[in-house]
Write an enzyme that holds these catalytic residues in place. Sequence first.
Site, PDB file in Angstrom:
ATOM      1  N   HIS A 305      46.626  70.736  41.201  1.00 34.23           N
ATOM      2  CA  HIS A 305      47.274  69.711  42.022  1.00 34.23           C
ATOM      3  C   HIS A 305      46.236  68.705  42.452  1.00 34.23           C
ATOM      4  CE1 HIS A 305      49.824  67.861  45.042  1.00 34.23           C
ATOM      5  NE2 HIS A 305      50.830  68.452  44.420  1.00 34.23           N
ATOM      6  N   ASP A 362      55.766  73.958  41.052  1.00 31.45           N
ATOM      7  CA  ASP A 362      56.582  74.057  39.835  1.00 31.45           C
ATOM      8  C   ASP A 362      56.373  75.356  39.070  1.00 31.45           C
ATOM      9  OD1 ASP A 362      57.912  71.611  40.032  1.00 31.45           O
ATOM     10  OD2 ASP A 362      56.147  70.541  39.323  1.00 31.45           O
TER      11      ASP A 362
HETATM   12  N1  CMC Z   1      45.500  73.490  33.117  1.00 27.01           N
HETATM   13  C1  CMC Z   1      44.233  73.457  32.649  1.00 27.01           C
HETATM   14  N2  CMC Z   1      43.253  72.675  33.140  1.00 27.01           N
HETATM   15  C2  CMC Z   1      43.587  71.874  34.158  1.00 27.01           C
HETATM   16  C3  CMC Z   1      44.883  71.849  34.701  1.00 27.01           C
HETATM   17  C4  CMC Z   1      45.859  72.712  34.151  1.00 27.01           C
HETATM   18  N3  CMC Z   1      47.101  72.725  34.631  1.00 27.01           N
HETATM   19  N4  CMC Z   1      44.929  70.943  35.707  1.00 27.01           N
HETATM   20  C5  CMC Z   1      43.701  70.408  35.781  1.00 27.01           C
HETATM   21  N5  CMC Z   1      42.896  70.985  34.846  1.00 27.01           N
HETATM   22  C6  CMC Z   1      41.455  70.701  34.623  1.00 27.01           C
HETATM   23  C7  CMC Z   1      41.266  69.371  33.925  1.00 27.01           C
HETATM   24  O1  CMC Z   1      41.264  69.536  32.526  1.00 27.01           O
HETATM   25  C8  CMC Z   1      39.928  68.946  34.491  1.00 27.01           C
HETATM   26  O2  CMC Z   1      38.940  69.696  33.834  1.00 27.01           O
HETATM   27  P1  CMC Z   1      37.484  69.036  33.515  1.00 27.01           P
HETATM   28  O3  CMC Z   1      36.822  68.873  34.848  1.00 27.01           O
HETATM   29  O4  CMC Z   1      36.825  70.032  32.599  1.00 27.01           O
HETATM   30  O5  CMC Z   1      37.774  67.724  32.831  1.00 27.01           O
HETATM   31  C9  CMC Z   1      39.968  69.434  35.933  1.00 27.01           C
HETATM   32  O6  CMC Z   1      40.847  70.569  35.919  1.00 27.01           O
HETATM   33  C10 CMC Z   1      40.480  68.381  36.925  1.00 27.01           C
HETATM   34  O7  CMC Z   1      41.776  67.998  36.491  1.00 27.01           O
HETATM   35  P2  CMC Z   1      42.378  66.554  36.604  1.00 27.01           P
HETATM   36  O8  CMC Z   1      43.382  66.371  35.497  1.00 27.01           O
HETATM   37  O9  CMC Z   1      41.271  65.546  36.714  1.00 27.01           O
HETATM   38  O10 CMC Z   1      43.099  66.644  38.015  1.00 27.01           O
HETATM   39  P3  CMC Z   1      44.145  65.628  38.578  1.00 27.01           P
HETATM   40  O11 CMC Z   1      44.060  65.715  40.048  1.00 27.01           O
HETATM   41  O12 CMC Z   1      43.956  64.280  37.960  1.00 27.01           O
HETATM   42  O13 CMC Z   1      45.552  66.196  38.039  1.00 27.01           O
HETATM   43  C11 CMC Z   1      47.536  67.442  37.862  1.00 27.01           C
HETATM   44  C12 CMC Z   1      46.434  66.942  38.805  1.00 27.01           C
HETATM   45  C13 CMC Z   1      48.652  68.092  38.693  1.00 27.01           C
HETATM   46  C14 CMC Z   1      48.136  66.266  37.098  1.00 27.01           C
HETATM   47  C15 CMC Z   1      46.941  68.487  36.885  1.00 27.01           C
HETATM   48  O14 CMC Z   1      46.418  69.579  37.591  1.00 27.01           O
HETATM   49  C16 CMC Z   1      47.949  68.964  35.835  1.00 27.01           C
HETATM   50  O15 CMC Z   1      48.107  68.304  34.811  1.00 27.01           O
HETATM   51  N6  CMC Z   1      48.660  70.118  36.090  1.00 27.01           N
HETATM   52  C17 CMC Z   1      49.678  70.560  35.177  1.00 27.01           C
HETATM   53  C18 CMC Z   1      50.968  69.775  35.409  1.00 27.01           C
HETATM   54  C19 CMC Z   1      51.663  70.206  36.666  1.00 27.01           C
HETATM   55  O16 CMC Z   1      51.841  71.381  36.921  1.00 27.01           O
HETATM   56  N7  CMC Z   1      52.127  69.216  37.446  1.00 27.01           N
HETATM   57  C20 CMC Z   1      52.895  69.465  38.654  1.00 27.01           C
HETATM   58  C21 CMC Z   1      52.136  69.095  39.885  1.00 27.01           C
HETATM   59  S1  CMC Z   1      52.975  69.740  41.373  1.00 27.01           S
HETATM   60  C22 CMC Z   1      54.466  68.851  41.460  1.00 27.01           C
HETATM   61  C23 CMC Z   1      54.215  67.488  41.945  1.00 27.01           C
HETATM   62  O17 CMC Z   1      54.102  67.306  43.171  1.00 27.01           O
HETATM   63  O18 CMC Z   1      54.101  66.587  41.103  1.00 27.01           O
END
Ligand code: CMC
Length: 427
Positions: A305, A362
Amino acid sequence: MSKEAEIILDGKSYKFPVIEGSEGEMAIDIAKLRDLTGYVTLDTGYKNTGATKSAITFLDGEKGILRYRGYPIEQLASKASFLEVSYLLIYGELPTTSQLEIFKDRIMKHTNLHEDIKKIFDGFPSSAHPMGVLSSAVSSLTAYYPGSIDQNANDEEVDLTIVRLMAKLPTIAAWSYRNSKGQPLMYPKPKLGYCENFLYMMFGHPNEDFTLDPVVVEALNTLFILHADHEQNCSTSTVRIVGSAHASLYSSIAAGINALWGPLHGGANQEVIEMLEEIQASGISTKDYIAKVKTKEVRLMGFGHRVYKNFDPRANIIKKACDDILNKLGVNDPALAIAKELEQAALSDPYFVERKLYPNVDFYSGIIYKALGLRSDLFTVMFAIGRLPGWIAQWKELRDAKEPIGRPRQIYTGYTERDYVSIEKRK
Ligand code: CMC
């Protein structure tokens, strides 16, 4: 003495006020930055940018705190009804008994749709994703209620639009679902409660009695409350930015629905269940799946998140509710066991620990929706119905505060000026 932030640029010092929120959140107010210095800030994904001041929802991602108008989510989820929480979000205070009755009556009175809206559903192929149908039908409400696009509408008229939207969104969702299955549309029963009426429109039949299962009603009520607001997330920011151009409430919410549909946002609940079912069907072990996540071949949907870096309090409530509901309904879904195994494996793995990745709202919600008999492409529609009062509250707050149009700057990285080349001279 009030705090200031000092920025030194090209040897010159500039002072900016520091502002503090009611929960001690600190921000540097850079409203005058460009005027004074010629510089802008760059913050892709708005990871450090406060877009507004808001009195609706407080969230502390490090401590796992979520409160609507000061009330902890745990208390609201266990004690309140969804309409009570909607009233709280939209109008700022918990309603009295009579305020809640009036709010409920007004909403339930407006649950019918204009008959012509059925033609919109007919225009979509039965394979259409319900989120696309939902946002299109919400947009179309501007045509049936043209007063809603009047930017000078008074507060009473705006309130009627709010009530209509709260009333009609579940009917739109239920009718588009029924239409996609070729089943008769069920007209709302205003005497029922909000969640009860929605379930009746989804699963009732004109020639059969319909019995509501209190376990299902309660589960839906809890899920809607948990989704009701989440401060400046992607869809809410979309609603606010569209609203800031003085677009109607219906148009702003339609935009929010489209943003929510994305798999990184609300669309994740559908992705999670499809991931769990795929793991089950393929027979891959959770250990091997986690290995694929770590090599970034796949993302562990329902994990991670932007703001929660400790735990998502909504996920804690949902995980417990998931066990309870499946037990009460006598459902034995292997997806739940796979989800728990994945969570266990992830929580003890340095990849997830170092990146502070925990189950989000989720991760378990889809398992509950499935147990309630919902098709996986409807899960995000449930999220949208739950999130509606939050979007409305945020749109209303922006309107009442007369916030300026949202218009970020950019750092241009393209070509510098060059002369037009006629087509015959291009290589
Ligand atoms: N699985 C594997 N790796 C992950 C995941 C995941 N679900 N989420 C983040 N990471 C890794 C990402 O690859 C990155 O790694 P590195 O530092 O090696 O590049 C690191 O963790 C930081 O991730 P980020 O993508 O920069 O984080 P963000 O804050 O931009 O993204 C997020 C947040 C929710 C989009 C992401 O965690 C994600 O894609 N999760 C899966 C989709 C999901 O479950 N979304 C629902 C969110 S809750 C409902 C809502 O309120 O929207």
